[in-house]
Scaffold this active site. Structure first.
Site, PDB file in Angstrom:
ATOM      1  N   THR A   1      36.602  37.536  45.807  1.00 40.62           N
ATOM      2  CA  THR A   1      36.960  37.748  44.489  1.00 40.62           C
ATOM      3  C   THR A   1      37.110  36.412  44.218  1.00 40.62           C
ATOM      4  OG1 THR A   1      38.927  37.994  45.541  1.00 40.62           O
ATOM      5  CG2 THR A   1      37.755  39.524  44.604  1.00 40.62           C
TER       6      THR A   1
ATOM      7  N   ASP B   1      33.237  42.576  52.602  1.00 42.96           N
ATOM      8  CA  ASP B   1      34.085  42.266  51.403  1.00 42.96           C
ATOM      9  C   ASP B   1      34.893  41.221  51.956  1.00 42.96           C
ATOM     10  OD1 ASP B   1      35.133  43.188  49.201  1.00 42.96           O
ATOM     11  OD2 ASP B   1      36.388  45.062  50.334  1.00 42.96           O
TER      12      ASP B   1
ATOM     13  N   ARG C   1      37.713  50.715  38.039  1.00 43.63           N
ATOM     14  CA  ARG C   1      38.465  51.096  38.587  1.00 43.63           C
ATOM     15  C   ARG C   1      39.828  51.040  38.071  1.00 43.63           C
ATOM     16  NH1 ARG C   1      39.790  47.499  43.937  1.00 43.63           N
ATOM     17  NH2 ARG C   1      37.851  48.134  44.846  1.00 43.63           N
TER      18      ARG C   1
ATOM     19  N   LYS D   1      32.137  45.525  43.096  1.00 43.55           N
ATOM     20  CA  LYS D   1      30.990  44.861  43.802  1.00 43.55           C
ATOM     21  C   LYS D   1      30.623  46.349  45.045  1.00 43.55           C
ATOM     22  CE  LYS D   1      34.633  41.966  44.577  1.00 43.55           C
ATOM     23  NZ  LYS D   1      35.080  42.305  43.434  1.00 43.55           N
ATOM     24  N   THR D   2      31.921  46.720  45.626  1.00 48.43           N
ATOM     25  CA  THR D   2      31.848  47.684  47.182  1.00 48.43           C
ATOM     26  C   THR D   2      30.560  48.762  46.536  1.00 48.43           C
ATOM     27  OG1 THR D   2      33.690  47.400  47.412  1.00 48.43           O
ATOM     28  CG2 THR D   2      32.449  49.513  48.257  1.00 48.43           C
TER      29      THR D   2
END
Length: 328
Positions: A159, A110, A218, A65-66
């Site tokens: 999230t 975020d 990640r 997402k980032t």
């Protein structure tokens, strides 16, 4: 093949995660549908010469997402301002951020579901009409002063999309739901990261990492880093054997379960005869916070078919029993 590092740290060694982030939609691996939708949205906005609709990125942690927010700014050739929901606890905090934006700038928030309610309400007007009302003074003498904002694009990441109030969620022109990655996609992620880091790893080693990465890029990059350390220190080739040895050292099993995952699963099976067991009881039995169990451990165990959630509590499946070496 040997696992090796160059004698001097390359630029890619500085800021590990940042160095591995793709810079454009074409470089981004996986999420094909989301990338296609975003490409259309951004291309159309660029052709019209306007700021694109606000974008909401929803999905579990670690899926990009980032990175996608950074790509939005890059594709638009506009600056990016980053902040987070927990950092915006007052309407004044949000007003300060919004008033500093330049025309066309991308604002990334975020964990947007964790913003203060007063800031959320201010954001409604800012997203629709690019203005906010600032209260000046107190009590009976307080007045509302409208403040015009430069057109901007808000990219929100969450999230927990269900925690966003409907008025805020409805103001996003495009909502992207990010999915967990397949093992083939994760293998591509690991392969790309190894190439950027000049780390020589066998194809079998890449597949082994991909299979233990829980569908999350990640985690795949983090495991690659641990394998690289192991190969360097032990001066061994980065093949299947050394990958397995490295991941075993760090308590990551064949299915991607770590120490806490196995403790939770074993507690349900052995201490509570497979369940059902309540969340708080389970958390106490493994010495962990209930929120950690619910948000970090459970989603993967449920998705892997090892645990189910019922109205009465958590229940281990047949696969869960077998994973700890027992049978119902």
């Amino acid at each position: 093949m040997t696992g090796e590092l160059s004698p001097q740290a390359s630029p890619s060694e500085v800021g590990y995660e940042g160095a591995l982030r793709p810079g454009t939609l074409d470089e981004f691996i996986g999420q094909f549908k989301v990338r296609s939708q975003m490409n259309l949205l951004l291309s159309a906005a660029t052709m019209r010469g306007v700021a694109p609709d606000h974008i909401l990125l929803a999905g579990p942690p670690g899926l990009g997402k980032t990175t996608l927010s950074m790509i939005v700014a890059t594709e638009l050739d506009k600056p990016l301002h980053q902040t987070s929901g927990p950092a915006i606890q007052h309407a004044g905090d949000l007003a300060a951020v919004l008033s500093a934006l330049t025309p066309g700038e991308v604002l990334f928030v975020d964990e947007i579901h964790r913003m203060a309610r007063s800031a959320e309400e201010m954001l409604y007007l800012a997203m629709e009409d690019f203005k906010v009302d600032i209260m000046v003074g107190k009590g009976a003498g307080a007045t509302s002063v409208p403040l015009e904002l430069a057109p901007f694009t808000l990219v929100g990441a969450t999230t927990r999309a269900g925690l966003l109030p409907n008025p805020l969620r409805d103001r996003f022109g495009f909502t992207a739901h990010l999915e967990f990655y397949s093992e083939d996609e994760l293998a591509s992620v690991v392969r790309r990261a190894a190439r950027l880091l000049n780390f020589d790893i066998s194809e079998q080693g890449i597949e082994e990492i991909a299979g233990r990465s829980r569908g999350t890029p990640r985690i795949a990059n983090r495991l690659l880093r641990r394998v690289r350390d192991y190969s360097l220190v032990h001066e061994t080739p980065a093949d299947t054997a050394s990958v397995e040895a490295a991941l075993t050292l760090y308590d990551v099993d064949k299915h991607g379960l770590d120490r806490l995952d196995r403790e939770v699963l074993r507690a349900v099976v052995e201490r509570f005869n497979g369940g059902p067991v309540g969340l708080s009881t389970l958390a106490v039995s493994v010495g962990e916070e209930a929120e950690t169990i619910e948000s970090v451990v459970e989603p993967f165990l449920v998705r892997a078919g090892l645990l189910t959630r019922t109205p009465r509590g958590r229940v281990a499946t047949q696969l869960g029993w077998e994973h700890v070496g027992l049978h119902k």
